[in-house]
Write a protein that holds these residues in place. Structure first.
Motif, mmCIF file in Angstrom:
data_model
loop_
_atom_site.group_PDB
_atom_site.id
_atom_site.type_symbol
_atom_site.label_atom_id
_atom_site.label_comp_id
_atom_site.label_asym_id
_atom_site.label_seq_id
_atom_site.Cartn_x
_atom_site.Cartn_y
_atom_site.Cartn_z
ATOM 1 N N GLY A 1 42.309 47.145 45.582
ATOM 2 C CA GLY A 1 42.581 45.756 45.235
ATOM 3 C C GLY A 1 43.647 45.635 44.159
ATOM 4 O O GLY A 1 43.899 46.554 43.382
ATOM 5 N N LEU A 2 44.285 44.493 44.133
ATOM 6 C CA LEU A 2 45.397 44.235 43.209
ATOM 7 C C LEU A 2 44.978 44.460 41.762
ATOM 8 O O LEU A 2 43.930 43.978 41.325
ATOM 9 C CB LEU A 2 45.883 42.799 43.386
ATOM 10 C CG LEU A 2 47.150 42.410 42.635
ATOM 11 C CD1 LEU A 2 48.359 43.175 43.167
ATOM 12 C CD2 LEU A 2 47.393 40.900 42.744
ATOM 13 N N ALA B 1 47.068 38.970 47.419
ATOM 14 C CA ALA B 1 46.134 37.937 46.972
ATOM 15 C C ALA B 1 44.752 38.143 47.596
ATOM 16 O O ALA B 1 43.722 38.016 46.913
ATOM 17 C CB ALA B 1 46.680 36.558 47.333
ATOM 18 N N ILE B 2 44.715 38.486 48.884
ATOM 19 C CA ILE B 2 43.425 38.731 49.546
ATOM 20 C C ILE B 2 42.696 39.907 48.902
ATOM 21 O O ILE B 2 41.470 39.890 48.740
ATOM 22 C CB ILE B 2 43.654 38.984 51.046
ATOM 23 C CG1 ILE B 2 44.120 37.701 51.730
ATOM 24 C CG2 ILE B 2 42.395 39.519 51.712
ATOM 25 C CD1 ILE B 2 44.597 37.897 53.152
ATOM 26 N N SER B 3 43.462 40.931 48.487
ATOM 27 C CA SER B 3 42.835 42.133 47.933
ATOM 28 C C SER B 3 42.147 41.877 46.601
ATOM 29 O O SER B 3 41.340 42.697 46.157
ATOM 30 C CB SER B 3 43.885 43.238 47.759
ATOM 31 O OG SER B 3 44.720 42.994 46.646
ATOM 32 N N THR B 4 42.437 40.748 45.961
ATOM 33 C CA THR B 4 41.741 40.438 44.697
ATOM 34 C C THR B 4 40.252 40.197 44.928
ATOM 35 O O THR B 4 39.460 40.256 43.985
ATOM 36 C CB THR B 4 42.366 39.206 44.020
ATOM 37 O OG1 THR B 4 42.249 38.056 44.891
ATOM 38 C CG2 THR B 4 43.833 39.433 43.696
ATOM 39 N N VAL B 5 39.877 39.934 46.183
ATOM 40 C CA VAL B 5 38.460 39.698 46.499
ATOM 41 C C VAL B 5 37.629 40.938 46.190
ATOM 42 O O VAL B 5 36.490 40.828 45.706
ATOM 43 C CB VAL B 5 38.311 39.288 47.981
ATOM 44 C CG1 VAL B 5 36.842 39.217 48.377
ATOM 45 C CG2 VAL B 5 39.012 37.960 48.234
ATOM 46 N N TRP B 6 38.172 42.131 46.491
ATOM 47 C CA TRP B 6 37.404 43.359 46.248
ATOM 48 C C TRP B 6 37.927 44.172 45.059
ATOM 49 O O TRP B 6 37.433 45.255 44.788
ATOM 50 C CB TRP B 6 37.382 44.234 47.500
ATOM 51 C CG TRP B 6 38.734 44.631 48.043
ATOM 52 C CD1 TRP B 6 39.548 45.622 47.589
ATOM 53 C CD2 TRP B 6 39.411 44.040 49.152
ATOM 54 N NE1 TRP B 6 40.706 45.697 48.331
ATOM 55 C CE2 TRP B 6 40.635 44.734 49.313
ATOM 56 C CE3 TRP B 6 39.118 42.998 50.042
ATOM 57 C CZ2 TRP B 6 41.558 44.399 50.311
ATOM 58 C CZ3 TRP B 6 40.019 42.679 51.024
ATOM 59 C CH2 TRP B 6 41.227 43.374 51.158
#
Length: 411
Positions: free
Chosen positions: A308-309, A86-91
């Motif tokens: 990122g995801l 979920a955090i990786s969706t930021v980048w």
């Protein structure tokens, strides 16, 4: 006025509590037996319905949701993995346009619901566990017979049903769909054979299962299911012959695959033969090799945190949708952090199958796990809903066969 219950009241309250627990066990048992009854039909006619089936079982079985002491390590790893994804969706360069395209949202729903479905299998009352295992064993044999009929009639039965209840379908697409169905049976049959062994049912049930994978897979060009049958047989025999070392060896192989997948592609290219092999083999495998090579190149840009995801969706035409390799996709999207989490999950899930004495459950789950690794390495995207739902079904079958066992290896 407050009245204290006497000894008789305590016994009565205990009986009521026991009755409620029994009702929960019966409810869970019928849910799981029904799920395994529907699974062959969905595997044959509509694999995309499998995640709906598992999620529905999990939703209806939420009162059985538990995290036991031995579950905590893998539960923590799964939760950390979800948070990192979920955090990786930021980048991530991929931005979902609607909830149906939001992988992080879907994973957040799948984790508790699929876990609840697994808990339902564990919580089922013993008679209904036995019924569910009978459904799994005989249903998988029937699934194999149906696929053999499709093999002999050149998917005529599938075309008739598809035309009658949906719409006409091109013959080549019908063949492809039946070839796709062999993937489901290839994952199920080792577990179904283990269930038959536990129930002391006829072992010849394995014949239509294995034949139902091999014959249609050969005819309709599904290469991986053909490879999966000898792989599952070999791993299952090894886990039976070496009940302690066999599962741990498989767990170690899974860890090496998760961590070393980019290195393996790099070594192939460094040998100077990668391009020649890619040009020489059939187009479907050549495309995979191209995806793997591109995945390695882009992983080098962000080796620790990944792109990122769902970033794989943005790398066309070099990669279409995903790299067709679970480990490479995790490296590309979630980086070294994701790969370490993936490796740890596989190690915990498989190494705990180690036993001092042979058990059908351990052999069957190890065999199905090896098939899951094979298909993940050459076919599917790691986040595909029906693919993750089948993993949950493997865990549900394992839960049905689990029991207090003094022969379990110490950890």
């Amino acid at each position: 006025m407050i009245r204290r219950a006497g000894p008789g009241g305590e016994v009565l309250a205990s009986r009521h509590a026991s009755d409620r627990a029994d009702r929960l066990g019966a409810w869970c048992g019928w849910l799981v037996a029904g799920a395994f009854a529907l699974l062959p039909a969905l595997g044959w006619l509509g694999p995309l319905g499998i995640p709906i089936l598992v999620a529905l079982v999990g939703l209806l079985a939420l009162p059985a949701l538990r995290i036991e002491d031995h579950d905590r390590p893998i539960a923590v790893l799964l939760l950390v993995s979800l948070l990192w994804a979920a955090i990786s969706t930021v980048w991530s360069p991929f931005h979902p346009s609607k909830p149906a395209n939001n992988t992080a949202l879907k994973l957040a729903l799948e984790l508790p619901l699929y876990w609840s479905a697994i808990c339902a299998a564990r919580r089922a009352s013993p008679p209904l566990k036995r019924l569910a295992l009978q459904v799994l064993a005989w249903g998988s044999a029937l699934f194999g017979l149906v696929l053999l009929i499709e093999f002999m009639t050149d998917v005529r039965l599938y075309e008739i049903l598809h035309t009658a209840f949906y719409q006409p379908i091109r013959h080549d697409l019908a063949q492809s769909n039946i070839g796709h169905a062999t993937f489901v049976l290839a994952l199920l049959w080792p577990l179904a054979l283990a269930a038959a062994m536990k129930l002391r049912a006829p072992l010849w049930l394995a014949l239509p299962m294995a034949a139902g994978v091999l014959a249609p897979a050969v005819r309709f060009a599904s290469d991986a299911p053909v490879l999966s049958v000898p792989l599952a047989a070999g791993v299952g025999i090894a886990a039976w012959r070496w009940p302690r070392g066999g599962p741990r060896a498989l767990a170690g192989a899974a860890v090496v695959y998760c961590l070393a997948a980019p290195l393996l592609v790099w070594a192939g290219r460094a040998s100077g033969r990668y391009g020649a092999l890619e040009a020489a083999i059939q187009p479907s495998w050549s495309e995979r090799m191209s995806y793997w090579s591109h995945a390695l190149d882009w992983t080098r840009d962000h080796p620790v945190r990944g792109w990122g995801l769902d970033a794989s969706r943005m790398f066309g035409p070099g990669i279409i949708l995903h790299p067709h390799d679970d480990a490479l996709q995790v490296w590309l999207e979630l980086g070294l952090v994701g790969a370490l989490l993936m490796a740890a999950i596989w190690w915990l899930a498989v190494s705990r199958l180690a036993r001092r004495t042979p058990q059908p459950r351990a052999a069957g789950v190890a065999a199905s796990a090896s098939v899951y690794l094979l298909f993940g390495a050459v076919n599917f995207g790691v986040w595909q809903e029906w693919w993750l739902a089948l993993a949950a079904m493997i865990a549900m079958a394992s839960g049905l066969m689990a029991e207090a066992d003094p022969s379990q290896a110490s950890t």
